[in-house]
Design a protein around this motif. Structure first.
Motif, PDB file in Angstrom:
ATOM      1  N   TYR A 116      -3.071  -4.968   2.503  1.00 21.31           N
ATOM      2  CA  TYR A 116      -3.567  -4.330   1.286  1.00 21.31           C
ATOM      3  C   TYR A 116      -4.061  -2.905   1.526  1.00 21.31           C
ATOM      4  CZ  TYR A 116      -3.435  -8.902  -1.054  1.00 21.31           C
ATOM      5  OH  TYR A 116      -3.035 -10.098  -1.610  1.00 21.31           O
ATOM      6  N   HIS A 117      -4.335  -2.526   2.769  1.00 21.22           N
ATOM      7  CA  HIS A 117      -4.762  -1.149   3.044  1.00 21.22           C
ATOM      8  C   HIS A 117      -3.648  -0.172   2.681  1.00 21.22           C
ATOM      9  CE1 HIS A 117      -8.326  -2.623   5.122  1.00 21.22           C
ATOM     10  NE2 HIS A 117      -7.557  -3.435   5.816  1.00 21.22           N
ATOM     11  N   LEU A 118      -2.421  -0.521   3.016  1.00 23.76           N
ATOM     12  CA  LEU A 118      -1.281   0.311   2.632  1.00 23.76           C
ATOM     13  C   LEU A 118      -1.193   0.423   1.114  1.00 23.76           C
ATOM     14  CD1 LEU A 118       1.377   1.821   3.325  1.00 23.76           C
ATOM     15  CD2 LEU A 118       2.526  -0.407   3.258  1.00 23.76           C
ATOM     16  N   GLN A 119      -1.452  -0.663   0.432  1.00 25.32           N
ATOM     17  CA  GLN A 119      -1.366  -0.684  -1.027  1.00 25.32           C
ATOM     18  C   GLN A 119      -2.359   0.287  -1.656  1.00 25.32           C
ATOM     19  OE1 GLN A 119      -2.684  -4.286  -3.152  1.00 25.32           O
ATOM     20  NE2 GLN A 119      -0.742  -4.256  -4.259  1.00 25.32           N
ATOM     21  N   LYS A 124       2.302  -0.136  -9.904  1.00 25.23           N
ATOM     22  CA  LYS A 124       1.397  -0.345 -11.039  1.00 25.23           C
ATOM     23  C   LYS A 124       0.002  -0.607 -10.510  1.00 25.23           C
ATOM     24  CE  LYS A 124       4.235  -2.066 -14.860  1.00 25.23           C
ATOM     25  NZ  LYS A 124       4.448  -3.200 -15.799  1.00 25.23           N
ATOM     26  N   ILE A 125      -0.971   0.078 -11.091  1.00 28.70           N
ATOM     27  CA  ILE A 125      -2.370  -0.092 -10.712  1.00 28.70           C
ATOM     28  C   ILE A 125      -3.031  -0.993 -11.742  1.00 28.70           C
ATOM     29  CG2 ILE A 125      -4.545   1.093 -10.245  1.00 28.70           C
ATOM     30  CD1 ILE A 125      -2.916   3.595  -9.562  1.00 28.70           C
ATOM     31  N   ILE A 157      11.454   3.151  -4.340  1.00 29.63           N
ATOM     32  CA  ILE A 157      10.809   2.146  -3.506  1.00 29.63           C
ATOM     33  C   ILE A 157       9.391   1.896  -3.995  1.00 29.63           C
ATOM     34  CG2 ILE A 157      12.205   2.736  -1.485  1.00 29.63           C
ATOM     35  CD1 ILE A 157       9.874   4.313  -0.385  1.00 29.63           C
ATOM     36  N   SER A 158       8.773   0.880  -3.444  1.00 26.16           N
ATOM     37  CA  SER A 158       7.428   0.490  -3.847  1.00 26.16           C
ATOM     38  C   SER A 158       6.667  -0.016  -2.630  1.00 26.16           C
ATOM     39  CB  SER A 158       7.481  -0.605  -4.918  1.00 26.16           C
ATOM     40  OG  SER A 158       8.044  -1.786  -4.370  1.00 26.16           O
ATOM     41  N   TYR A 159       5.399  -0.342  -2.862  1.00 30.58           N
ATOM     42  CA  TYR A 159       4.600  -0.957  -1.796  1.00 30.58           C
ATOM     43  C   TYR A 159       5.290  -2.212  -1.265  1.00 30.58           C
ATOM     44  CZ  TYR A 159       1.189  -4.465  -0.257  1.00 30.58           C
ATOM     45  OH  TYR A 159       0.555  -5.478   0.404  1.00 30.58           O
ATOM     46  N   SER A 160       5.797  -3.034  -2.161  1.00 25.11           N
ATOM     47  CA  SER A 160       6.457  -4.272  -1.737  1.00 25.11           C
ATOM     48  C   SER A 160       7.687  -3.983  -0.902  1.00 25.11           C
ATOM     49  CB  SER A 160       6.844  -5.111  -2.967  1.00 25.11           C
ATOM     50  OG  SER A 160       5.695  -5.459  -3.712  1.00 25.11           O
ATOM     51  N   TYR A 161       8.384  -2.893  -1.219  1.00 24.22           N
ATOM     52  CA  TYR A 161       9.584  -2.528  -0.486  1.00 24.22           C
ATOM     53  C   TYR A 161       9.235  -2.088   0.937  1.00 24.22           C
ATOM     54  CZ  TYR A 161      14.501  -1.077  -0.420  1.00 24.22           C
ATOM     55  OH  TYR A 161      15.839  -0.992  -0.174  1.00 24.22           O
TER      56      TYR A 161
END
Length: 322
Positions: free
Chosen positions: A255-258, A213-214, A59-63
């Motif tokens: 974006y805080h979660l990111q 990815k950062i 999973i990812s931030y987007s997920y």
């Protein structure tokens, strides 16, 4: 058909001849040879197949990020709100949407902030790759964007830095990470939300690998900084990119979660690779640079945050233990 095979035939000693006689099967005239590699494999049917970890996924931030409201601006499209030619370019000419985001990310991934003499070639390459037709109309504006980014002061906790201070060998662009996470319910992370740092998450239970990815990690002195480039269009005037506007954009876009995920990845990496790693000493913080609002002589467009060590550990512990 009978085949007689002679292993030894000595004319002067017929008793030494060994005869082996075998019968070959009848072969159809229409027979076509098929190699074993081309034959279809025969598989057994699995009965009562059960997954040990039913929520395991990559999973990812987007997920994790649910459908959320994005700030809708009532913008003036006539250009009356702008004051300079650069404002005209950055607010109106540089169009909204994913194309500009990809263009900016590609440019900043390959640009050398310490070497302005190379920017022209990097900009030219980026435009030719993304849209050759824009080379004549956008090259000058993108060069000005680079100037603003590289001359703006980035205020941190106790220090001020600039991008050219970070040596080319001390920076990494588009760093991909994967780290394991235990089973957790997203509500556990949502419970960590505060009015200043809200988290919005898709409801469910997850475990597996967290991927992302950062955009940029830079090391200056003994501190590491995360930078995320944002091309969001928040309005047609610099006043739309002040602290209040940026906080609203950070909240509404989740974006805080990111950046909590990014900090978790960096924390894990440095803890393994850096002797005597200490969060307060070695992590400088996170910058979200909304490039449309960045100006060399102003603090607009810059969002900075460094969560307390305990706040980050609380976030990480949920991912670790479930």
């Amino acid at each position: 058909m009978v085949v007689i095979v002679f292993h030894t035939a000595l004319a002067n000693n017929p008793t030494s001849v060994i005869d082996e006689v075998s019968t070959l099967p009848e072969i159809s005239p229409n027979f076509i040879y098929q190699s074993a590699a081309r034959q279809l494999a025969q598989y057994e049917t699995a009965n009562n197949f059960l997954l040990k970890f039913t929520n395991w996924q990559k999973i990812s931030y987007s997920y994790l990020n649910p459908e959320h409201g994005v700030r809708v601006m009532q913008t003036d499209n006539t250009g009356s709100g702008s004051k300079t030619s650069y404002d005209q370019f950055i607010f109106y000419q540089l169009r909204k949407g994913a194309f500009t985001g990809n263009l900016i990310h590609y440019l900043l991934e390959h640009a050398d902030f310490t070497n302005p003499s190379g920017w022209e070639n990097t900009i030219q390459h980026a435009l030719r790759r993304m849209s050759p037709a824009l080379e004549e109309t956008h090259a000058e504006g993108l060069h000005a964007l680079m100037n603003h980014l590289c001359n703006v002061s980035l205020q941190g906790v106790n220090e001020t830095i600039t991008l050219p201070q970070i040596h080319r060998n001390h920076q990494v662009a588009e760093l991909e990470f994967n780290f394991p996470i235990g089973e957790f319910h997203t509500q556990q992370l949502a419970d960590l939300s505060t009015p200043e740092t809200p988290f919005h998450l898709e409801k469910g239970k997850w475990q597996g690998l967290l991927n992302g990815k950062i955009d940029f990690i830079g090391m200056l002195g003994d501190q590491f900084y995360i930078i995320d480039w944002k091309s969001n269009h928040l309005g047609n005037q610099l006043s739309d990119y002040t602290a209040a506007g940026l906080q609203e954009a950070m909240d509404s876009n989740n974006y805080h979660l990111q950046y909590y995920i990014y900090l978790s990845a960096l924390y894990r990496f440095l803890k393994i690779r850096l002797p005597n790693f200490d969060y307060d000493q070695h992590i400088g913080g996170v910058y979200y640079l909304f490039v449309r609002g960045i100006r060399a002589d102003a603090d607009t467009g810059i969002f900075f945050r460094k969560p307390s060590r305990q706040a980050l550990l609380n976030f990480m512990q949920i991912l670790d233990r479930g």
